[in-house]
Structures are given as C-alpha cells and as structure tokens.
Design a protein around this motif. Structure first.
Motif, PDB file in Angstrom:
ATOM      1  N   TYR A 249      44.843 -27.130  60.224  1.00 28.37           N
ATOM      2  CA  TYR A 249      45.977 -27.037  59.302  1.00 28.37           C
ATOM      3  C   TYR A 249      46.308 -25.594  58.920  1.00 28.37           C
ATOM      4  N   MET A 250      45.291 -24.767  58.741  1.00 32.46           N
ATOM      5  CA  MET A 250      45.549 -23.382  58.352  1.00 32.46           C
ATOM      6  C   MET A 250      46.236 -22.605  59.474  1.00 32.46           C
ATOM      7  N   GLU A 251      45.785 -22.789  60.701  1.00 32.91           N
ATOM      8  CA  GLU A 251      46.402 -22.093  61.827  1.00 32.91           C
ATOM      9  C   GLU A 251      47.832 -22.594  62.066  1.00 32.91           C
ATOM     10  N   TYR A 252      48.030 -23.895  61.961  1.00 33.12           N
ATOM     11  CA  TYR A 252      49.371 -24.432  62.160  1.00 33.12           C
ATOM     12  C   TYR A 252      50.307 -23.991  61.038  1.00 33.12           C
ATOM     13  N   GLY A 253      49.784 -23.874  59.822  1.00 29.81           N
ATOM     14  CA  GLY A 253      50.584 -23.341  58.722  1.00 29.81           C
ATOM     15  C   GLY A 253      51.021 -21.912  58.973  1.00 29.81           C
TER      16      GLY A 253
ATOM     17  N   ALA B 225      58.408 -10.863  61.321  1.00 30.86           N
ATOM     18  CA  ALA B 225      57.540 -11.910  61.864  1.00 30.86           C
ATOM     19  C   ALA B 225      56.297 -11.323  62.510  1.00 30.86           C
ATOM     20  N   MET B 226      56.420 -10.166  63.139  1.00 28.87           N
ATOM     21  CA  MET B 226      55.239  -9.512  63.721  1.00 28.87           C
ATOM     22  C   MET B 226      54.254  -9.111  62.629  1.00 28.87           C
ATOM     23  N   ILE B 227      54.768  -8.546  61.553  1.00 29.22           N
ATOM     24  CA  ILE B 227      53.900  -8.170  60.431  1.00 29.22           C
ATOM     25  C   ILE B 227      53.272  -9.410  59.807  1.00 29.22           C
ATOM     26  N   ALA B 228      54.073 -10.450  59.633  1.00 28.63           N
ATOM     27  CA  ALA B 228      53.546 -11.699  59.071  1.00 28.63           C
ATOM     28  C   ALA B 228      52.504 -12.323  59.994  1.00 28.63           C
ATOM     29  N   GLY B 229      52.695 -12.211  61.282  1.00 28.36           N
ATOM     30  CA  GLY B 229      51.725 -12.747  62.228  1.00 28.36           C
ATOM     31  C   GLY B 229      50.389 -12.040  62.143  1.00 28.36           C
ATOM     32  N   VAL B 230      50.433 -10.716  62.025  1.00 29.36           N
ATOM     33  CA  VAL B 230      49.184  -9.958  61.887  1.00 29.36           C
ATOM     34  C   VAL B 230      48.495 -10.316  60.571  1.00 29.36           C
ATOM     35  N   LEU B 231      49.263 -10.368  59.491  1.00 24.42           N
ATOM     36  CA  LEU B 231      48.669 -10.663  58.188  1.00 24.42           C
ATOM     37  C   LEU B 231      48.128 -12.090  58.110  1.00 24.42           C
ATOM     38  N   THR B 232      48.875 -13.062  58.609  1.00 23.10           N
ATOM     39  CA  THR B 232      48.371 -14.433  58.572  1.00 23.10           C
ATOM     40  C   THR B 232      47.198 -14.612  59.523  1.00 23.10           C
TER      41      THR B 232
ATOM     42  N   PHE C  75      44.272 -13.176  57.588  1.00 21.53           N
ATOM     43  CA  PHE C  75      43.914 -14.087  56.502  1.00 21.53           C
ATOM     44  C   PHE C  75      43.233 -15.346  57.033  1.00 21.53           C
ATOM     45  N   THR C  76      43.753 -15.891  58.124  1.00 21.95           N
ATOM     46  CA  THR C  76      43.153 -17.091  58.710  1.00 21.95           C
ATOM     47  C   THR C  76      41.746 -16.810  59.209  1.00 21.95           C
ATOM     48  N   PHE C  77      41.557 -15.671  59.850  1.00 20.36           N
ATOM     49  CA  PHE C  77      40.224 -15.306  60.336  1.00 20.36           C
ATOM     50  C   PHE C  77      39.229 -15.177  59.188  1.00 20.36           C
ATOM     51  N   VAL C  78      39.651 -14.491  58.133  1.00 23.02           N
ATOM     52  CA  VAL C  78      38.755 -14.311  56.991  1.00 23.02           C
ATOM     53  C   VAL C  78      38.463 -15.650  56.319  1.00 23.02           C
ATOM     54  N   ALA C  79      39.486 -16.460  56.113  1.00 22.45           N
ATOM     55  CA  ALA C  79      39.294 -17.747  55.436  1.00 22.45           C
ATOM     56  C   ALA C  79      38.415 -18.692  56.244  1.00 22.45           C
ATOM     57  N   GLN C  80      38.547 -18.677  57.558  1.00 19.67           N
ATOM     58  CA  GLN C  80      37.735 -19.571  58.373  1.00 19.67           C
ATOM     59  C   GLN C  80      36.296 -19.102  58.492  1.00 19.67           C
TER      60      GLN C  80
END
Length: 124
Positions: free
Chosen positions: A76-80, A97-104, A107-112
């Motif tokens: 769910y986090m990756e799909y979000g 979108a490129m900046i958002a992709g790097v940031l998400t 964030f996803t890596f850290v959260a997981q």
C-alpha cells in the motif's frame, strides 16, 4: 523528426506487435533510416488523426500497465507513492514529479526499514 525514437513507448509498441529476433530489428533499422531520409515528405500523407490515435492508444496502454496492472505488485505504501507521483505530474509537471518521486522513494525506504532497529546482526 525521430528524436525520441528509442523511447519506452516505441519499445512497448514494437514488443506487443510481435517484434523479436534479428530480422525484425534489421527491418526497424531500415525503416528508421528511410524515415530519416524521406520522413518529411512521407509524414504529410499520414492523417493527423492516425498519429493521434496511435499516441492515445500507447498512452492508455502505458497508464494501465503502470497503474492498474501494478496494483498487486506493490504494497500500500509503494502504490500510494505511485499514485502521488501521478497526481503531482498531472497538476505540476515532470520536474515536480521527479522531485516527488525521489522524496517518496526515500520516505518509503525509511518507513519500510524502521522495523530493523538493530541493523548490526553480529560482531567479530
């Protein structure tokens, strides 16, 4: 011109049309050279609606592949993050979108990986 000929969309179209092997690769190379030489005169005979329909077809196919077909492959986090990148790209453009992709992605890596509070599993 053929500036973006080796783009992902043409590769998908080539693959889904059954392009495999050396012979089809050589045919693509010959067609590319012919379009490079005779392209401006040939393109005047292709209706714009055909080019638009092809572009729309490939765009819808890539969107379905990236959003609908990938639903079961991500949690769910990756799909979000995929959906947030799509929304940001729609309203703010490719750069945001490129900046958002790097940031998400960060964030996803850290959260997981927060579940591993002790990353050192052994010592010498």
């Amino acid at each position: 011109g053929l500036q973006n000929y080796m783009a992902y969309t043409q590769s998908v179209l080539y693959h889904k049309s059954g392009g495999t092997g050396k012979v089809s690769g050589i045919v693509v190379a010959i067609v590319t050279v012919l379009l490079f030489v005779f392209g401006p005169t040939i393109t005047s005979y292709i209706p714009r609606c055909m080019a638009g329909a092809l572009l729309l077809h490939v765009g819808i196919d890539l969107f379905l592949e990236g959003v609908y077909d990938s639903y079961s492959k991500f949690d769910y986090m990756e799909y979000g993050s995929v959906l947030s990148i799509i929304i940001i790209m729609t309203f703010y453009g490719m750069d945001a979108a490129m900046i958002a992709g790097v940031l998400t992605g960060l964030f996803t890596f850290v959260a997981q990986n927060l579940a591993y509070t002790n990353p050192i599993r052994g010592y010498m």
